[in-house]
Write a protein that holds these residues in place. Structure first.
Motif, PDB file in Angstrom:
ATOM      1  N   VAL A 180       0.827  -0.781  -0.150  1.00  0.00           N
ATOM      2  CA  VAL A 180       0.006   0.423  -0.070  1.00  0.00           C
ATOM      3  C   VAL A 180       0.700   1.170  -0.082  1.00  0.00           C
ATOM      4  CG1 VAL A 180      -1.792   1.218   1.367  1.00  0.00           C
ATOM      5  CG2 VAL A 180      -2.045  -1.672   1.285  1.00  0.00           C
ATOM      6  N   GLN A 181       1.235   2.286  -0.949  1.00  0.00           N
ATOM      7  CA  GLN A 181       1.740   3.113  -0.724  1.00  0.00           C
ATOM      8  C   GLN A 181       1.162   4.367   0.203  1.00  0.00           C
ATOM      9  OE1 GLN A 181       2.138   3.320  -6.057  1.00  0.00           O
ATOM     10  NE2 GLN A 181       2.858   5.298  -5.115  1.00  0.00           N
ATOM     11  N   ALA A 182       2.792   4.920   0.747  1.00  0.00           N
ATOM     12  CA  ALA A 182       1.673   6.164   1.085  1.00  0.00           C
ATOM     13  C   ALA A 182       1.159   7.434   0.915  1.00  0.00           C
ATOM     14  CB  ALA A 182       3.161   6.388   1.891  1.00  0.00           C
ATOM     15  N   ASP A 183       1.542   7.106  -0.465  1.00  0.00           N
ATOM     16  CA  ASP A 183       1.430   8.468  -0.851  1.00  0.00           C
ATOM     17  C   ASP A 183       0.125   8.209  -1.874  1.00  0.00           C
ATOM     18  OD1 ASP A 183       3.532  10.330  -0.088  1.00  0.00           O
ATOM     19  OD2 ASP A 183       4.262   9.016  -1.900  1.00  0.00           O
ATOM     20  N   SER A 184      -1.144   9.111  -2.331  1.00  0.00           N
ATOM     21  CA  SER A 184      -2.125   8.442  -3.056  1.00  0.00           C
ATOM     22  C   SER A 184      -1.422   8.964  -4.709  1.00  0.00           C
ATOM     23  CB  SER A 184      -3.495   9.898  -2.891  1.00  0.00           C
ATOM     24  OG  SER A 184      -4.010   9.125  -1.389  1.00  0.00           O
ATOM     25  N   ASP A 185      -2.803   8.549  -5.739  1.00  0.00           N
ATOM     26  CA  ASP A 185      -1.990  10.200  -6.988  1.00  0.00           C
ATOM     27  C   ASP A 185      -2.988  11.193  -7.050  1.00  0.00           C
ATOM     28  OD1 ASP A 185      -5.235   9.556  -7.187  1.00  0.00           O
ATOM     29  OD2 ASP A 185      -5.062   8.518  -8.968  1.00  0.00           O
ATOM     30  N   ARG A 186      -2.854  12.111  -8.251  1.00  0.00           N
ATOM     31  CA  ARG A 186      -3.035  13.494  -8.594  1.00  0.00           C
ATOM     32  C   ARG A 186      -4.468  13.013  -8.030  1.00  0.00           C
ATOM     33  NH1 ARG A 186      -2.022  12.939 -14.319  1.00  0.00           N
ATOM     34  NH2 ARG A 186      -0.502  13.761 -14.221  1.00  0.00           N
ATOM     35  N   THR A 187      -5.456  11.773  -8.115  1.00  0.00           N
ATOM     36  CA  THR A 187      -6.542  12.686  -8.298  1.00  0.00           C
ATOM     37  C   THR A 187      -7.279  12.387  -6.161  1.00  0.00           C
ATOM     38  OG1 THR A 187      -7.556  10.242  -8.866  1.00  0.00           O
ATOM     39  CG2 THR A 187      -7.449  12.061 -10.211  1.00  0.00           C
ATOM     40  N   GLY A 188      -6.405  11.862  -6.071  1.00  0.00           N
ATOM     41  CA  GLY A 188      -6.322  11.715  -4.080  1.00  0.00           C
ATOM     42  C   GLY A 188      -6.927   9.802  -3.821  1.00  0.00           C
ATOM     43  N   ARG A 189      -6.456   8.849  -5.034  1.00  0.00           N
ATOM     44  CA  ARG A 189      -7.143   7.657  -4.680  1.00  0.00           C
ATOM     45  C   ARG A 189      -5.515   7.096  -4.352  1.00  0.00           C
ATOM     46  NH1 ARG A 189      -9.067   6.387 -10.932  1.00  0.00           N
ATOM     47  NH2 ARG A 189      -7.303   7.420 -10.988  1.00  0.00           N
ATOM     48  N   SER A 190      -6.198   5.375  -3.028  1.00  0.00           N
ATOM     49  CA  SER A 190      -5.550   4.847  -2.391  1.00  0.00           C
ATOM     50  C   SER A 190      -4.372   4.056  -3.602  1.00  0.00           C
ATOM     51  CB  SER A 190      -6.029   4.369  -1.049  1.00  0.00           C
ATOM     52  OG  SER A 190      -5.754   5.293  -0.453  1.00  0.00           O
ATOM     53  N   ILE A 191      -3.458   3.811  -3.524  1.00  0.00           N
ATOM     54  CA  ILE A 191      -2.777   2.885  -4.055  1.00  0.00           C
ATOM     55  C   ILE A 191      -1.749   1.832  -3.475  1.00  0.00           C
ATOM     56  CG2 ILE A 191      -0.700   2.861  -6.141  1.00  0.00           C
ATOM     57  CD1 ILE A 191      -0.366   6.335  -5.956  1.00  0.00           C
ATOM     58  N   PHE A 192      -2.956   0.835  -4.223  1.00  0.00           N
ATOM     59  CA  PHE A 192      -2.632  -0.732  -4.223  1.00  0.00           C
ATOM     60  C   PHE A 192      -1.813  -1.553  -4.598  1.00  0.00           C
ATOM     61  CE2 PHE A 192      -4.442  -5.177  -3.423  1.00  0.00           C
ATOM     62  CZ  PHE A 192      -3.799  -5.227  -2.508  1.00  0.00           C
ATOM     63  N   CYS A 193      -0.442  -2.069  -4.716  1.00  0.00           N
ATOM     64  CA  CYS A 193       0.570  -2.331  -5.132  1.00  0.00           C
ATOM     65  C   CYS A 193       0.510  -3.887  -5.325  1.00  0.00           C
ATOM     66  CB  CYS A 193       1.995  -2.144  -5.247  1.00  0.00           C
ATOM     67  SG  CYS A 193       1.571  -0.097  -6.632  1.00  0.00           S
ATOM     68  N   VAL A 194       0.280  -5.249  -6.413  1.00  0.00           N
ATOM     69  CA  VAL A 194       0.652  -6.674  -6.248  1.00  0.00           C
ATOM     70  C   VAL A 194       1.827  -6.835  -7.324  1.00  0.00           C
ATOM     71  CG1 VAL A 194      -0.085  -8.934  -6.747  1.00  0.00           C
ATOM     72  CG2 VAL A 194      -1.570  -6.656  -6.225  1.00  0.00           C
ATOM     73  N   LEU A 195       2.834  -7.448  -7.011  1.00  0.00           N
ATOM     74  CA  LEU A 195       3.862  -7.882  -7.117  1.00  0.00           C
ATOM     75  C   LEU A 195       4.170  -9.624  -8.367  1.00  0.00           C
ATOM     76  CD1 LEU A 195       6.698  -6.525  -4.847  1.00  0.00           C
ATOM     77  CD2 LEU A 195       5.525  -5.279  -6.305  1.00  0.00           C
ATOM     78  N   SER A 196       4.257  -9.923  -8.924  1.00  0.00           N
ATOM     79  CA  SER A 196       3.904 -10.904  -9.520  1.00  0.00           C
ATOM     80  C   SER A 196       4.854 -11.901  -9.146  1.00  0.00           C
ATOM     81  CB  SER A 196       4.587 -10.620 -10.863  1.00  0.00           C
ATOM     82  OG  SER A 196       5.927 -10.971 -11.105  1.00  0.00           O
ATOM     83  N   HIS A 197       5.842 -11.863  -8.876  1.00  0.00           N
ATOM     84  CA  HIS A 197       6.546 -12.879  -8.032  1.00  0.00           C
ATOM     85  C   HIS A 197       6.205 -14.135  -6.927  1.00  0.00           C
ATOM     86  CE1 HIS A 197       7.372 -10.504  -5.382  1.00  0.00           C
ATOM     87  NE2 HIS A 197       8.089 -11.165  -4.872  1.00  0.00           N
ATOM     88  N   LEU A 198       5.422 -13.995  -6.794  1.00  0.00           N
ATOM     89  CA  LEU A 198       4.937 -14.816  -5.759  1.00  0.00           C
ATOM     90  C   LEU A 198       3.021 -15.525  -5.941  1.00  0.00           C
ATOM     91  CD1 LEU A 198       5.672 -13.239  -2.424  1.00  0.00           C
ATOM     92  CD2 LEU A 198       7.279 -14.537  -3.258  1.00  0.00           C
TER      93      LEU A 198
END
Length: 351
Positions: free
Chosen positions: A30-48
């Motif tokens: 979960v990124q600490a920063d939001s995108d330019r429209t204020g939405r939260s950013i959730f990342c999934v890394l493919s290696h697992l």
């Protein structure tokens, strides 16, 4: 989690050792920063992805779902902006030296799809960052096809695909307002272990559960019987991010004046056609285009802040500003000098 948990929120106590191991593995971020429209950013890394089917993996698809559920309901859903705007999801094709993305079984796909439909959070944007490497998702055609086929029409029209190197993917994400200071992978394709668990540790601290978390962390490491050291070592490293940051800072300070070999992503300061054609310099000029309007609109006495921001973002990505020393060797430039060079380039682009 069991029928007895239906009428209440899921707590840290409800997670077993394998669940916590998934949370700390780096597959979710979960990124600490939001995108330019204020939405939260959730990342999934493919290696697992799909690794739970490997005999050496100490956790199952159930652990992955439980960890994902904990993030959705305990970390993201309480955020008012998430309820109003949804979240941005980034599926990043992280290339690991010890593992690669593998195809989940049809049963796993059906389970994941059924579970996803129960999560009351809108996916308002999806970014797929892919690479042309043997271990990447783009080479696992069945996996990529399965991901695309599993999307609803609502998600497909909100999906963007970025295909290329780590640097190119990061540039592409930035053009959509994704900040890179808290992104889990740097421009060299390396995991930024010092920030991977900040979102989870922040939640633990807010709940006043630091002592309990350390106890559970010990249980998690004892539970790790995998032959692959990646997961267990990452847990230990991320348990003490401050120590890692101090070590990294000391190493950077010690190596600052030492001669280095320029890499493809580095920015070479100086004049001449050969330097202008260096891949890092070419990408740097493209990167500045995204900040040129900010620089032009800023008041004269505030334009340097834009240059400072550019240097800070690039350095966070692992990009180095290099210059020749008196012996003709490449060395890392002083931060202030790098900021001056960025300001000069901004001014030259305005003419």
């Amino acid at each position: 989690f069991g029928e007895d948990k239906i009428a209440r929120d899921i707590r840290l106590d409800d997670l077993n050792a394998a669940d916590i191991q998934v949370l700390l593995s780096g597959v979710f971020h979960v990124q600490a920063d939001s995108d330019r429209t204020g939405r939260s950013i959730f990342c999934v890394l493919s290696h697992l992805i799909g690794r739970w089917n490997h005999p050496s993996c100490p956790w199952t698809i159930q652990n992955v779902i439980r960890a994902h559920y904990f993030i959705m309901f305990n970390i993201l859903l309480p955020v008012p902006e998430v309820q109003m705007k949804g979240i941005v999801t980034i599926y990043y094709d992280y290339i690991s030296k010890v593992s690669k993305a593998s195809m989940p079984s049809l049963h796993d796909f059906m389970v994941l799809k059924a579970y996803r439909n129960t999560v009351p959070i809108r996916y308002t944007a999806l970014h797929l960052c892919l690479k042309k490497e043997e271990k990447g998702v783009a080479f696992t055609n069945n996996l990529l096809e399965g991901i695309l086929k599993g999307m609803t029409q609502y998600v497909k029209v909100r999906t963007r695909v970025h295909y290329g190197s780590d640097m190119e993917s990061l540039y592409g994400l930035r053009s959509y307002g994704i900040p890179q200071e808290s992104f889990p992978v740097d421009s060299y394709g390396k995991l930024r272990t010092e920030i991977l668990n900040t979102w989870f540790l922040k939640h633990v601290k807010a709940e006043g559960r630091e002592d309990d978390f350390h106890r559970r962390l010990v249980e998690t490491m004892d539970h790790d019987t995998s032959d692959e050291s990646m997961i267990s070592s990452s847990v230990a490293e991320r348990a003490a991010p401050a120590y890692n940051n101090n070590n990294n800072n000391n190493n950077n300070m010690a190596a600052a004046a030492a001669p280095v070999s320029p890499l493809q992503h580095d920015i070479l300061l100086g004049r001449g056609v050969r330097l202008m054609q260096h891949p890092g310099n070419v990408r740097f000029r493209e990167f500045l285009e995204g900040y040129q309007d900010d620089y032009d609109r800023a008041q004269r006495n505030k334009r340097r802040k834009v240059s400072i921001e550019v240097v800070r973002v690039l350095r966070h990505q692992g990009v180095r500003f290099l210059e020749r020393n008196e012996h003709g060797d490449w060395v890392e430039s002083d931060v202030t000098e790098a900021e001056d060079k960025v300001g000069q380039l901004f001014r030259s682009r305005r003419k």
